[in-house]
Design an enzyme around this catalytic site. Structure first.
Site, PDB file in Angstrom:
ATOM      1  N   SER A 134       0.832  -1.115  -0.211  1.00  0.00           N
ATOM      2  CA  SER A 134       0.198   0.336   0.027  1.00  0.00           C
ATOM      3  C   SER A 134       1.377   0.996  -0.018  1.00  0.00           C
ATOM      4  O   SER A 134       2.006   1.530   1.047  1.00  0.00           O
ATOM      5  CB  SER A 134      -0.898  -0.186   1.143  1.00  0.00           C
ATOM      6  OG  SER A 134      -2.142   0.489   1.224  1.00  0.00           O
ATOM      7  N   GLY A 135       0.581   1.577  -0.839  1.00  0.00           N
ATOM      8  CA  GLY A 135       1.614   3.392  -1.001  1.00  0.00           C
ATOM      9  C   GLY A 135       2.447   3.266  -2.206  1.00  0.00           C
ATOM     10  O   GLY A 135       3.400   4.391  -1.713  1.00  0.00           O
ATOM     11  N   THR A 139      -1.918   2.862  -8.303  1.00  0.00           N
ATOM     12  CA  THR A 139      -2.754   3.596  -8.770  1.00  0.00           C
ATOM     13  C   THR A 139      -1.964   4.553  -9.791  1.00  0.00           C
ATOM     14  O   THR A 139      -2.306   5.058 -10.567  1.00  0.00           O
ATOM     15  CB  THR A 139      -3.404   4.539  -7.657  1.00  0.00           C
ATOM     16  OG1 THR A 139      -4.163   2.594  -7.081  1.00  0.00           O
ATOM     17  CG2 THR A 139      -4.733   4.803  -8.063  1.00  0.00           C
TER      18      THR A 139
HETATM   19  N1  LIG Z   1       5.643   7.838 -10.139  1.00  0.00           N
HETATM   20  C1  LIG Z   1       5.085   8.814  -8.747  1.00  0.00           C
HETATM   21  N2  LIG Z   1       5.448  10.308  -8.949  1.00  0.00           N
HETATM   22  C2  LIG Z   1       4.985  10.962  -7.834  1.00  0.00           C
HETATM   23  N3  LIG Z   1       4.595  10.454  -6.505  1.00  0.00           N
HETATM   24  C3  LIG Z   1       3.990   9.228  -6.309  1.00  0.00           C
HETATM   25  C4  LIG Z   1       4.636   7.737  -7.988  1.00  0.00           C
HETATM   26  N4  LIG Z   1       4.144   7.382  -7.697  1.00  0.00           N
HETATM   27  C5  LIG Z   1       3.639   7.479  -6.267  1.00  0.00           C
HETATM   28  N5  LIG Z   1       3.256   8.557  -6.027  1.00  0.00           N
HETATM   29  C6  LIG Z   1       3.189   8.740  -4.607  1.00  0.00           C
HETATM   30  O1  LIG Z   1       2.847   8.318  -3.845  1.00  0.00           O
HETATM   31  C7  LIG Z   1       0.936   7.929  -3.704  1.00  0.00           C
HETATM   32  C8  LIG Z   1       0.925   6.293  -3.077  1.00  0.00           C
HETATM   33  O2  LIG Z   1       0.965   6.255  -4.679  1.00  0.00           O
HETATM   34  P1  LIG Z   1      -0.583   4.987  -4.314  1.00  0.00           P
HETATM   35  O3  LIG Z   1      -2.077   5.546  -4.370  1.00  0.00           O
HETATM   36  O4  LIG Z   1      -0.436   5.057  -6.282  1.00  0.00           O
HETATM   37  O5  LIG Z   1       0.131   3.880  -4.138  1.00  0.00           O
HETATM   38  P2  LIG Z   1      -1.153   2.506  -3.864  1.00  0.00           P
HETATM   39  O6  LIG Z   1      -0.112   1.149  -4.456  1.00  0.00           O
HETATM   40  O7  LIG Z   1      -1.996   2.329  -6.009  1.00  0.00           O
HETATM   41  O8  LIG Z   1      -1.712   2.163  -2.575  1.00  0.00           O
HETATM   42  P3  LIG Z   1      -2.891   1.263  -2.409  1.00  0.00           P
HETATM   43  O9  LIG Z   1      -2.707   0.076  -2.483  1.00  0.00           O
HETATM   44  O10 LIG Z   1      -2.863   1.917  -0.954  1.00  0.00           O
HETATM   45  O11 LIG Z   1      -4.226   1.958  -3.108  1.00  0.00           O
HETATM   46  C9  LIG Z   1       0.441   9.126  -4.691  1.00  0.00           C
HETATM   47  O12 LIG Z   1      -1.101   9.039  -3.614  1.00  0.00           O
HETATM   48  C10 LIG Z   1       1.337   9.978  -4.874  1.00  0.00           C
HETATM   49  O13 LIG Z   1       1.817  11.263  -3.934  1.00  0.00           O
HETATM   50 MG   LIG Z   2      -3.926   2.151  -5.245  1.00  0.00          MG
END
Ligand SMILES: Nc1ncnc2c1ncn2[C@@H]1O[C@H](COP(=O)(O)OP(=O)(O)OP(=O)(O)O)[C@@H](O)[C@H]1O
Ligand SMILES: [Mg+2]
Length: 949
Positions: A134-135, A139
């Site tokens: 997560s994070g 996404t």
């Molecule tokens: N390539 C990137 N460039 C800039 N910021 C990023 C990037 N990837 C992720 N982030 C930052 O990290 C945060 C978390 O990313 P994201 O929501 O995609 O995580 P996730 O893997 O989908 O988590 P979850 O499983 O909780 O949904 C984003 O809100 C963003 O602020």
């Molecule tokens: Mg996500």
């Protein structure tokens, strides 16, 4: 070439020393600096430590993507890097002849999948599995890939299709803010954590243009509507309407500024996701008009008010629980009922009184609920409304972006599911989320780590086995048969027996005793069990597990919502008598219950089936630190993530293995044309067979023969290929080489065809030209023949006229010359000739006979000449004496053939005689005129005389 996106350009002085140091280090150490290693398979030796160091070096150098064999490792920058996702960069990757040679990027993966679809190598459909905790950035990555496809899959030529792609792209991208507003929430690990799983199918037509998309969602964490863990928030949409509503909307939705809602914790925290306008805009683009939006937000406000409804203990089982005695609570029920379009008393009654059917004749009993039951029913109502609303939104999005089945042929799937989670308190939601992650890891293990190595052995390739962490035992513990955590939970639901959390713990422990992946926290004060997931151990509390798994929806609640006057709720809860609401199971009702776990398991199976039918690509998102801070790389945290996803094993296998496996037949079908590269002097032993099409393959071709054919290709193209028993194994670079050569051969063939076609066209044109010339010649000769025939006919007419004239002239001449003869004979009486005509007359007749037809014909032909020229011609033709112009005169018609008249002085006379030409004379003066004895014949005589002087 790719720009230096990390700002470490070679030209800057600031970095000059660094570059020098790196060069020096490379020279001394014989190895490239770690941050320059684009592929972790080049790290030497491949250990967790070296891989970690390489990733850290790259992260410090602001290089966030690294290849790891078949997977791409994506480090979360936790800061905006706009130039890394610009449309120009997308186009650069798309236009590159070999995107793999560019710096590692998610666009490389995107482009690879796109090219795979185009190459039509089976399986044509592609999927990109984005995993990570997560994070970690799943996404974000999916969003960027969607943007990438929207740019590259748009047709650059056709304005119309570009418009469609734009629209589809816009719609697909607009689906993100809506889904994230309604399905994401701020958790302890991620401010924008997806609380549902998502599989987006990007649909492409035959020309690989995006024609639509379909979204499939998995298990929304609807509990969050009514229950948020400490320091966590509800779904973003509640905060968006709470903070972003306009003044009149606040009045309408009863959301005064500063109002407190128990289901809206931490409203003071503002996140970048709290952007109401973006959500509204996106909804509008997807066809959800303003009144419907208004309706949706009003219902959500109704749920917030419902959350403020609290019940007190009645102290008497026979009495329904009263509302907590404060004005705010009472007002909340009223407002909630108003906003949801429900009668207030009916709402209250449904929340507080439960109906039970019992006995043979299903008698209905009304039983007041306890305080806890009232709370549960209230929460259940909110969850029910929210879950249906979410599903409805997904269906609206799908109907807006989905293409008709006949308008797409292939797809690229993007999987973004909730990441692995471990909180202090984990419940059924976390169990499902982690179960999904286990399944995906298993897909990776099965597809890549295990299947690949097993296949090498089966195919007879020399391969030393790389051991890896197989998470099958963990999956067996969660979902296996006959006994597993899921089956035990389902069994509890099915039996519907009252069991405490401790009892459930004991049952799980006793039934699954000895399972390697099951642990127990003896120090925990709460009943729980531990599952040793591939990504780490997670402790699950047993309290509430069975209840959540049952997810009971009291039928009274559904009936209540069906009676709502609210237009939206009417759509969400149609008053359909056929609709089956989950009846509260009575004591005797032992029918299998459709539990949350069983539904989730079924949807996961379905997802994996889809994935198995595609060529998978993996992106591993790594979270460098749990504080979501840029430039911070926590080695321990990253290490545990690397271990969890088996990255080192993946690198080992990728470095030594062959990710591309193609069956002999497919290989030959695709690359048989490479035999053309073989020199013509050395034909392969199986040449003739290969030249045929697919239909010429013998149905049960001998493997040895296939091998022979394969060897032919391999001789023609020495590439590092490994030929197994049934498949050809190769690396990505070999595949690239083969594809390149194939393209060359195809180009060659195309040129051959073009050349042949041009030759054919030239030959045809030459033939046509020859034929045209022939036809022209034939026509001309026909025309000439016709003309000559006409001339011939004319000449015949002339001849006939001439003969008549000659006879007449002969007659006239004889008459006229009789006198001459007499005179002549009198002058020359001593002539020895005894012939009736003197010799001059005889010669004259001969001359007339021989010369005049020809002369007249020629004079006749001199059409087109005029005046003096014409006369000259006539003079020449008739051999008239040009030198004595006064002896004769010729008249010709201007535009006609022929001679009008010839006039000549009579011989020996001083008188001037004008006479018509013999022709004219012949035509117009049938009878002899008194002067006709002189003139023309005189000319002849004159000419004749001159000719013989
Ligand atoms: N390539 C990137 N460039 C800039 N910021 C990023 C990037 N990837 C992720 N982030 C930052 O990290 C945060 C978390 O990313 P994201 O929501 O995609 O995580 P996730 O893997 O989908 O988590 P979850 O499983 O909780 O949904 C984003 O809100 C963003 O602020
Ligand atoms: Mg996500």
């Amino acid at each position: 070439m790719l720009q230096q996106i990390n700002g470490h350009g070679s030209g800057s002085d600031a970095h000059g020393g660094e570059t020098l140091r790196e060069d020096l280090q490379e020279f001394l150490g014989g190895e490239a600096p770690l941050q320059q290693l684009d592929d972790l398979t080049k790290v030497n030796p491949v250990t967790l430590e070296t891989v970690l160091r390489c990733l850290q070096a790259r992260y410090t150098a602001d290089t966030f993507y690294t290849n790891a064999g078949c997977t791409l490792v994506a480090l979360n920058p936790f800061k905006p890097v706009p130039q890394l996702y610009s449309p120009e960069l997308m186009r650069e990757y798309h236009a590159a002849s070999q995107p793999q040679t560019l710096r590692p990027h998610i666009f490389t993966v995107g482009e690879q999948t796109y090219r795979n679809v185009r190459s039509l190598i089976e399986p044509v459909n592609q999927s990109i599995v984005v995993s990570g905790e997560s994070g970690a950035g799943k996404t974000w990555t999916s969003r960027c890939l969607m943007k990438f496809y929207a740019v590259v899959a748009a047709s650059p030529t056709s304005w119309e299709s570009h418009k469609v792609a734009e629209r589809i792209e816009q719609r697909i991208l607009n689906s993100n803010p809506i889904m994230e507003a309604f399905g994401n929430a701020c958790t302890l690990r991620n401010n924008n954590s997806s609380r549902f799983g998502k599989f987006i199918q990007l649909q492409l037509n035959g020309a690989q243009q995006m024609t639509g998309a379909a979204v499939q969602t998995y298990l929304l964490e609807k509990t969050r509507v009514a229950c948020q863990a400490p320091s966590e928030r509800n779904f973003h949409i509640f905060y968006q309407i709470y903070k972003g509503a306009r003044a009149e909307e606040r009045v309408q939705w009863r959301l005064p500024e500063g109002a407190a809602f128990s289901w809206l914790p931490h409203p003071e925290r503002t996140l970048e996701e709290d952007c109401f306008e973006v959500t509204r805009e996106a909804m509008l683009h997807l066809g959800i008009d303003a009144p419907t939006q208004n309706n949706i937000f009003q219902a959500l406000a109704g749920l917030l008010h419902l959350g403020n409804t609290r019940f007190a203990d009645s102290g008497n089982e026979a009495q329904p629980c009263p509302l907590v005695n404060d004005a705010q609570c009472e007002g909340s029920v009223r407002t909630s009922a108003l906003l949801l379009g429900l009668p207030e008393d009916h709402l209250l009654e449904t929340l507080r009184i439960r109906t039970i059917r019992a006995g043979r004749d299903q008698q209905v009993f009304r039983k007041p609920c306890s305080q806890a039951e009232c709370d549960t029913r209230r929460d259940c109502l909110a969850k029910l409304v929210y879950a249906r609303l979410f599903d409805w939104l997904v269906s609206v999005i799908n109907s807006s972006i989905c293409a008709t089945p006949d308008s797409w042929t292939t797809f690229i799937g993007l999987l973004d599911v909730y990441g692995f989670e471990s909180f202090p308190n984990n419940s059924l939601e976390q169990l499902c989320i982690n179960y999904a992650n286990e399944k995906l890891q298993q897909h990776f293990v099965a597809h890549y780590l295990r299947a690949q190595q097993e296949e090498y052995a089966v195919e007879g390739l020399a391969w030393s086995f790389v051991s890896y962490q197989d998470n099958q035992p963990c999956l067996d513990l969660i979902e296996g048969s006959p006994v597993s955590i899921c089956s035990l939970l389902n069994e509890e639901c099915r039996l519907n027996r009252p069991s405490s959390a401790a009892q459930l713990q004991t049952r799980i422990e006793s039934a699954l005793t000895g399972r390697p992946r099951l642990g127990r926290d003896r120090l925990s004060p709460e009943p729980s069990f531990i599952v040793l997931h591939y990504a780490g151990p997670v402790r699950y509390r047993t309290a509430g597990l069975v209840e959540k798994n049952k997810d009971p929806v009291p039928p009274e609640l559904t009936r209540l919502l069906q009676q709502s006057q609210d237009p939206l709720l009417k759509v969400l809860f149609p008053a359909d008598p056929e609709e089956k609401s989950q009846e509260e199971p009575s004591g005797q009702n032992r029918a299998p219950v459709l539990t949350v776990v069983s539904k989730f398991k079924a949807s996961l199976e379905q997802l994996l089936q889809v994935l198995h039918g595609t060529t998978p690509h993996y992106i591993r998102c790594i979270k460098p630190n749990s504080q979501a801070q840029a430039q911070i790389f926590h080695r321990e945290e990253v290490l545990s993530q690397l271990e969890a996803c088996g990255l080192v094993e993946t690198i080992h296998i990728s470095a030594a293995g062959f990710p591309i496996r193609v069956s002999h037949r497919n290989f030959l079908e695709r690359y048989k044309l490479l035999r053309r590269l073989r020199p013509a002097t050395t034909p392969g032993p199986h040449g003739p067979c290969l030249d045929g099409g697919h239909s010429e393959w013998p149905p049960c071709a001998e493997p040895a023969m296939l091998q022979g054919l394969l060897q032919d290709i391999l001789h023609a193209l020495p590439a590092p290929l490994h030929c197994g028993r049934t498949k050809v194994f190769m690396t990505d670079s070999t595949l690239e080489l083969l594809e390149r050569r194939r393209a060359q051969v195809l180009e060659q063939c195309a040129r051959h065809i073009q050349r042949g076609w041009r030759r054919h066209r030239c030959r045809t044109q030459a033939r046509q030209r020859r034929a045209a010339v022939l036809i022209q010649a034939a026509v001309r000769s026909w025309l000439t023949r016709k003309h000559v025939q006409r001339l011939h006919a004319a000449a015949t007419v002339i001849k006939r006229a001439w003969r008549e004239w000659r006879i007449r002239m002969a007659f006239l001449a004889s008459e006229e010359l009789d006198g001459v003869e007499e005179k002549h004979s009198s002058q020359t009486s001593c002539s020895p000739s005894s012939s009736p005509l003197p010799p001059a007359q005889t010669r004259l007749q001969g001359a007339i006979t021989r010369l005049w037809p020809l002369g007249l014909a020629l004079a006749n032909a001199a059409v087109g000449m005029h005046g003096f020229q014409r006369k000259l011609v006539v003079f020449a033709c008739l051999q008239l004496p040009v030198g004595s112009p006064r002896s004769c005169a010729v008249q010709t018609a201007q535009e006609q053939a022929g001679v009008l008249s010839i006039r000549a002085l009579p011989q020996g006379s001083i008188r001037f005689h004008c006479r018509k030409s013999p022709l004219r004379y012949a035509d117009t003066c049938p009878g002899p005129s008194p002067d006709s004895v002189t003139g023309f014949n005189q000319i002849l005589l004159e000419r004749h005389r001159l000719g013989h002087v």
